[in-house]
Enzyme design. Structure first.
Site, PDB file in Angstrom:
ATOM      1  N   ALA A 124       0.812  -1.211   0.000  1.00 39.15           N
ATOM      2  CA  ALA A 124       0.000   0.000   0.000  1.00 39.15           C
ATOM      3  C   ALA A 124       0.842   1.256   0.000  1.00 39.15           C
ATOM      4  CB  ALA A 124      -0.917   0.020   1.233  1.00 39.15           C
ATOM      5  N   CYS A 125       2.167   1.096   0.133  1.00 45.60           N
ATOM      6  CA  CYS A 125       3.048   2.257   0.303  1.00 45.60           C
ATOM      7  C   CYS A 125       3.673   2.657  -1.015  1.00 45.60           C
ATOM      8  CB  CYS A 125       4.151   1.926   1.303  1.00 45.60           C
ATOM      9  SG  CYS A 125       5.346   3.248   1.509  1.00 45.60           S
ATOM     10  N   GLY A 126       3.582   3.932  -1.334  1.00 48.70           N
ATOM     11  CA  GLY A 126       4.178   4.412  -2.570  1.00 48.70           C
ATOM     12  C   GLY A 126       5.418   5.223  -2.286  1.00 48.70           C
ATOM     13  N   CYS A 128       7.293   7.280  -0.126  1.00 48.85           N
ATOM     14  CA  CYS A 128       7.177   7.592   1.293  1.00 48.85           C
ATOM     15  C   CYS A 128       8.096   8.732   1.695  1.00 48.85           C
ATOM     16  CB  CYS A 128       7.512   6.348   2.119  1.00 48.85           C
ATOM     17  SG  CYS A 128       6.438   4.954   1.752  1.00 48.85           S
TER      18      CYS A 128
END
Length: 275
Positions: A124-126, A128
């Site tokens: 879910a992390c792009g 950061c």
């Protein structure tokens, strides 16, 4: 003793489920989308390969994911990508064989602090660590899109066109999709992944590894728009973003500053243009 060779993981796996409904329960086979880590290493300037990022992804198009991520993070440009390959280090465990990709670059490359060895992200992390529009735009590597952009009629057709090519979603219901399109609505490339940011990196990487520019009139997304997806669009030179879901405040602000047309809540019947 001869160890069995680890089979390369596919994008989905069979599983047994019991479905409960008004008519009772029934046992059947289903499919789950595969989620596994991918470590991206960078070799540049004659130095040994260094870990740049670890992300949870759906196996498949791994080289595109690595290439697209590097371009979207402004750590490389398309013309500096010399080689992309699975790592063959002898100390890798068998299950890691297809989960580590090394990208070799011509010339040197400085990995900023957020890309040190401990860097890791979930599916879910792009992008950061960026807490402002100005900082997100500071890594932009491409010029703004100079050509025509889709009009509202074309925009409303794009999610349906993207959905028609979401074959992994049809089997699992558990992945996001991204596509690059011309101003007339022709989809140039579509990729799916458990992570929405991975799907965007894959479509960019597909264009780069094919020797084509990652810039396009439009980026089409199957879900919502977070600011990290707008940052990737700006880094690649995309002119418009069309999404099925809503944008966040930072996404809308970044799109405005980057000169990207932003469309949300898009379906055949309606779309919302954020100005």
């Amino acid at each position: 003793m001869v160890s069995e060779r680890v089979r390369r993981p596919g994008p989905s796996l069979r599983t047994r489920v019991v479905e409960h409904g008004d008519g009772g329960e029934s046992a059947r086979e289903d499919r789950l989308v595969t989620e596994e880590p991918l470590e991206i290493r960078v070799r540049a300037g004659g130095l040994d390969a260094r870990r740049a990022w670890v992300t949870m992804r759906t196996p498949g198009h791994d080289f595109e994911l690595a290439a697209g991520w590097l371009v979207n993070e402004a750590l490389a440009t398309p013309d500096t990508l010399a080689q992309v390959a699975y790592c063959t280090d002898a100390d890798l465990a068998p299950e890691q064989e297809f989960n580590v990709v090394t990208v070799s670059l011509t010339g040197g490359a400085e990995l900023p602090h957020r890309h040190v060895a401990a860097s890791a992200g979930s599916s879910a992390c792009g992008v950061c660590g960026k807490d402002s529009v100005a900082e997100a735009l500071s890594v932009r590597a491409a010029a703004p899109w100079p050509g025509p952009r889709p009009d509202p009629d074309v925009v409303r057709r794009l999610p349906e066109a993207l959905r028609a090519r979401q074959t992994l979603f049809d089997r699992t219901g558990g992945v996001h999709a991204a596509g690059l399109a011309d101003a007339d609505g022709t989809l140039l490339v579509v990729r799916e992944d458990v992570g929405r940011h991975n799907a965007v990196d894959k479509v960019v990487g597909a264009r780069v590894l094919a020797g084509e520019s990652p810039a396009a009139a439009c980026l089409v997304l199957s879900g919502r728009v977070g600011f990290e997806l707008v940052q990737k669009a700006a880094a690649s030179g995309v002119g418009a973003i069309v999404a099925v879901g809503a944008p966040t405040t930072l996404a809308a602000g970044l799109a405005r500053e980057a000169g990207i047309d932003l469309w949300g809540f898009t379906s055949a019947g309606r779309t919302v243009h954020y100005t």
